[in-house]
Scaffold this motif. Structure first.
Motif, PDB file in Angstrom:
ATOM      1  N   ALA A  85       1.039  -1.189   0.048  1.00  0.00           N
ATOM      2  CA  ALA A  85       0.154   0.088   0.080  1.00  0.00           C
ATOM      3  C   ALA A  85       0.914   1.192  -0.109  1.00  0.00           C
ATOM      4  O   ALA A  85       1.889   1.332   0.934  1.00  0.00           O
ATOM      5  N   GLY A  86       0.602   2.266  -0.937  1.00  0.00           N
ATOM      6  CA  GLY A  86       1.281   3.513  -1.027  1.00  0.00           C
ATOM      7  C   GLY A  86       2.679   3.179  -1.761  1.00  0.00           C
ATOM      8  O   GLY A  86       3.363   4.268  -1.914  1.00  0.00           O
ATOM      9  N   ALA A  87       2.978   1.960  -2.383  1.00  0.00           N
ATOM     10  CA  ALA A  87       4.399   1.694  -3.032  1.00  0.00           C
ATOM     11  C   ALA A  87       4.081   0.862  -3.769  1.00  0.00           C
ATOM     12  O   ALA A  87       5.030  -0.297  -3.723  1.00  0.00           O
ATOM     13  N   PRO A  88       3.122   0.877  -4.907  1.00  0.00           N
ATOM     14  CA  PRO A  88       3.308  -0.173  -5.879  1.00  0.00           C
ATOM     15  C   PRO A  88       4.540  -0.489  -6.569  1.00  0.00           C
ATOM     16  O   PRO A  88       5.237   0.941  -6.916  1.00  0.00           O
ATOM     17  N   ARG A  89       4.962  -1.351  -7.089  1.00  0.00           N
ATOM     18  CA  ARG A  89       6.265  -1.650  -7.812  1.00  0.00           C
ATOM     19  C   ARG A  89       6.008  -2.385  -9.165  1.00  0.00           C
ATOM     20  O   ARG A  89       5.454  -3.334  -9.123  1.00  0.00           O
ATOM     21  N   ILE A  90       6.567  -1.528 -10.078  1.00  0.00           N
ATOM     22  CA  ILE A  90       6.377  -2.170 -11.501  1.00  0.00           C
ATOM     23  C   ILE A  90       7.746  -2.237 -12.181  1.00  0.00           C
ATOM     24  O   ILE A  90       8.338  -1.613 -12.101  1.00  0.00           O
ATOM     25  N   GLU A  91       7.754  -3.499 -12.715  1.00  0.00           N
ATOM     26  CA  GLU A  91       9.146  -3.949 -13.419  1.00  0.00           C
ATOM     27  C   GLU A  91       8.607  -3.974 -14.945  1.00  0.00           C
ATOM     28  O   GLU A  91       7.389  -4.329 -14.913  1.00  0.00           O
ATOM     29  N   GLY A  92       9.396  -3.722 -15.729  1.00  0.00           N
ATOM     30  CA  GLY A  92       9.216  -3.568 -17.190  1.00  0.00           C
ATOM     31  C   GLY A  92      10.264  -3.540 -18.173  1.00  0.00           C
ATOM     32  O   GLY A  92      11.345  -3.148 -17.815  1.00  0.00           O
TER      33      GLY A  92
END
Length: 768
Positions: A85-92
């Protein structure tokens, strides 16, 4: 001095390219962003361009996202969504793929929508919610192509950088990695042919106005809407470079026009060694000549073209061009030999580049496909969802292709698409033995309509199995307005089963509105090559409007809700035109003057109400379209020329021959406030009044020269509002109250007998 603006813009673009982190292989990277480290500790690329886009898209929440670049494996692009919560992490695997991961998080974790157009991000909580575990999505196809050759003409040839920047952000957010860019091609041609005997004035007169340039680049016509100014050419080249550079920074490929042989008039008089093949006519226009690609002069022109293109726009790995589009004539030139020469010129200038062709009508021919290295081809199919019984592997001899759709022609403002066909057909074609399907291609002739269709189609590329059509629409209904609502769910189920479940067989777009047709009592369509009747039960849209008006007040504040409400109310009213017009005809044929007057008054009243409804949403205003055009002019003469160019493409399209004999009038019809009140309503009022007089006097109706009426409007300079007016909910309610309740068996009682006409083949494929 006239080139000062161009060079200033060029230096600004260069400065931007150096200041903003670039994708691998596209420029010098700036110091790493704190969020740019790859999962394995190595920097695959800089995340700065993705973060900059995220700030533009979600200024209040961008700082909560961690964006992590990862190296692209041999299997292709992917993204992961995780975090707390408050810190979504996206790798791409590229800046654009990172944005695609953000979009997946927004849709399936935060349950909000950033559509094209309309969004519900105002419903995001201050602290972003946590994903449930880690989600990984792999691209099911490597090519995710976007934009038709016609997009600039029908979506707005006079847009500014802010509009293109928004378009690029939305394309990246929805997974596109290859985008057609024609902006600046006019300047390339202008510079190229000055090396082959043409003067500056001759070439600026040959090049059409920007709104008509797509068809010049397809070798269909020239000159109309011109001449263009040198300043306009320079400004368009600078903008084209800026667009292409932004795509490169995001790790996306700008697909540029290639050179296949179009030449200005009297080419052989200046270049005797360069034989040309006259191309005849295209719906009332003279087509430019085609330079025989086998000649040494062709190789010289192509080399000059690609050299100037590199200088003005930069390089690419993909080039879009079609030989003899829509009825071109090969003469005595063997198409296989021509294709070899075109490919050789491309590979000489850009080794390893992919030649992209449009699958349309009978193109590309197997003579072209078999003559070149198929691994250097990509066919973006414009007919994947239109006809039945297609076998692209057999038709195109195993060449790689992208599953594509053209869900509107001319930028029509009509809702609907063959989305159920996409859901069934794409995965079946992709996964069948021996499939050469390698991509998707989103190819509407005009973008910015049908946001649900855009979202569903682009999501196909991130799914590796069949898509549950009903379940997908149910989830869309929840996130579209930022919260679950039973009435929104029911509205979107009605729309899913109606306009968004039109079948394949003959059409890929819905019917247009009779309010936008040239007036006649027997009208069944506005655009000459459109469907002649309803492609679904009109009652589904009318009932969907009822449900949308019952959506909870807390969800009505979203931009998406307000856009959809106006759009659905507009469509419900447009559909009623197909019921009302036959009733007017019946009264006229019966010489029932009181009844005719009653129904004619109702028709005129609906046009007034329609314009008032459309005025509540900026995306349905004519004013911005015209103001954008005028903003490109440096003199009053240039502003007038640009406005005529922008007006005419919506109405007559071209000169009298193309408009009337060619059938191009109203090809780009659309329901916009201002266009409805001052163009469509004026036509219908004049026509209905002439019929009234005929009934009252017993004389034949007075003939009306429609082209003269329409072209007079094209030359007007009166301004139109650029700001909205009125309350969309109140006016949608007024539309709802003005329409009769739908009948349960409306499909069976369609008065024109046209509901199932999609099952009959059209008399001619729609123009592209």
């Amino acid at each position: 001095m006239r080139r000062l603006a161009f060079w200033a813009s060029a230096f600004m673009a260069l400065a931007l390219a150096l200041a903003v982190p670039a994708a691998a292989g596209t420029g010098t990277a700036a110091p790493p962003d704190p969020t740019a480290a790859a999962a394995d500790g190595r920097s695959a690329f800089a995340a700065g361009p993705a973060r900059a886009a995220l700030v533009r898209l979600l200024p209040r929440h961008a700082s909560q996202f961690t964006l992590v670049p990862v190296s692209r494996p041999a299997s292709g692009d992917y993204f992961t969504v995780s975090g707390r919560a408050g810190a979504p992490r996206i790798e791409g695997t590229s800046p654009a793929v990172l944005l695609s991961g953000v979009n997946w998080y927004l849709k399936y974790t935060a349950k909000v929508d950033i559509g094209w157009p309309g969004d519900s991000t105002a419903k995001l909580p201050r602290i972003l919610p946590a994903p449930s575990g880690t989600v990984r999505k792999d691209a099911s196809v490597p090519h995710r192509f976007a934009l038709n050759d016609t997009d600039d003409g029908y979506s707005g040839a006079y847009r500014d950088w802010a509009a293109y920047e928004k378009q690029i952000d939305l394309l990246a957010l929805h997974g596109a990695n290859e985008v057609f860019v024609q902006m600046g091609a006019d300047a390339v041609y202008h510079r190229t042919f000055q090396e082959f005997g043409y003067s500056d004035d001759e070439l600026r007169s040959w090049i059409p106005g920007p709104a008509h340039q797509p068809w010049w680049l397809m070798q269909n016509m020239a000159e109309f809407g011109g001449p263009v100014s040198e300043r306009l050419l320079d400004d368009r080249a600078a903008l084209g470079r800026r667009i292409a550079d932004r795509l490169r920074q995001l790790g996306m490929t700008p697909v540029l026009p290639g050179y296949f042989g179009t030449v200005p008039p009297s080419f052989t008089a200046r270049n005797p060694a360069g034989p040309v093949v006259p191309q005849g006519r295209w719906v009332g226009f003279d087509r430019p000549d085609w330079l025989d690609p086998r000649s040494p002069v062709y190789a010289q022109v192509a080399a000059s073209f690609y050299r100037h293109q590199r200088h003005l726009i930069g390089d690419s790995a993909m080039y879009k061009m079609d030989l003899l589009h829509e009825g071109g004539r090969p003469g005595d030139v063997p198409m296989g030999e021509a294709a070899k020469a075109v490919m050789n010129a491309l590979q000489t200038a850009r080794p390893g580049a992919v030649w992209t062709l449009l699958g349309w009508q009978k193109n590309p021919s197997t003579q072209i496909i078999d003559a070149v290295d198929k691994s250097r081809l990509l066919i973006v199919d414009g007919l994947s969802d239109r006809f039945d019984g297609l076998d692209r592997e057999t038709t195109w001899h195993g060449a790689p292709y992208a599953f594509g759709t053209i869900p509107n022609f001319g930028g029509h403002t009509t809702i609907g698409a063959n989305t159920a066909v996409w859901a069934d057909r794409f995965d079946a074609w992709r996964s069948k033995p021996g499939s050469t399907l390698k991509g998707i291609a989103y190819l509407p002739e005009g973008t910015g309509q049908n946001p649900v269709a855009y979202e569903l189609f682009t999501e196909l590329a991130w799914r590796t199995g069949p898509l549950d059509h009903r379940a997908w629409f149910a989830a869309y209904a929840e996130r579209r307005y930022g919260g679950a609502d039973p009435h929104a769910a029911k509205a979107w189920e009605l729309l899913r089963g109606g306009p968004y479940s039109t079948p394949s067989g003959a059409w890929s777009e819905p019917q247009d509105s009779l309010f936008t047709a040239r007036p006649r009592l027997t009208a069944t369509k506005a655009a000459s090559w459109g469907p002649t009747g309803m492609r679904y039960d009109a009652g589904t849209v009318r009932r969907a409007l009822t449900e949308l008006l019952r959506v909870a007040p807390g969800l009505r504040t979203t931009d998406a809700y307000r856009f959809d409400l106006v759009d659905v109310a507009r469509q419900a009213l447009a559909n009623h035109s197909r019921t009302l017009l036959p009733r007017i005809k019946t009264a006229y044929d019966a010489k029932d003057l009181p009844r005719f007057r009653q129904l004619a008054t109702e028709w005129k009243g609906h046009l007034t109400l329609l314009d008032q409804l459309l005025a509540t949403d900026r995306r349905f205003l004519l004013g911005p379209w015209l103001e954008d055009a005028k903003a490109w002019g440096g003199t009053e003469q240039e502003r007038a020329a640009a406005e005529f160019d922008a007006r005419s493409v919506l109405t007559t399209w071209g000169h009298r021959s193309g408009s009337d004999a060619g059938g191009l009038h109203d090809y780009a019809n659309r329901e916009w406030s201002g266009l409805v009140s001052d163009f469509y309503a004026v036509r219908w009022t004049a026509y209905l009044d002439s019929l009234d007089t005929a009934l009252a006097t017993g004389r034949a109706p007075v003939a009306i020269d429609w082209f003269a009426v329409e072209d007079a409007w094209n030359h007007q300079r009166d301004p139109y509002p650029v700001r909205t007016s009125g309350d969309p909910v109140a006016l949608a309610t007024a539309v709802h109250e003005a329409l009769p309740a739908p009948q349960p068996a409306q499909a069976a009682t369609d008065p024109a007998g046209t509901l199932h006409q999609w099952r009959r083949a059209p008399d001619r494929a729609a123009l592209n």
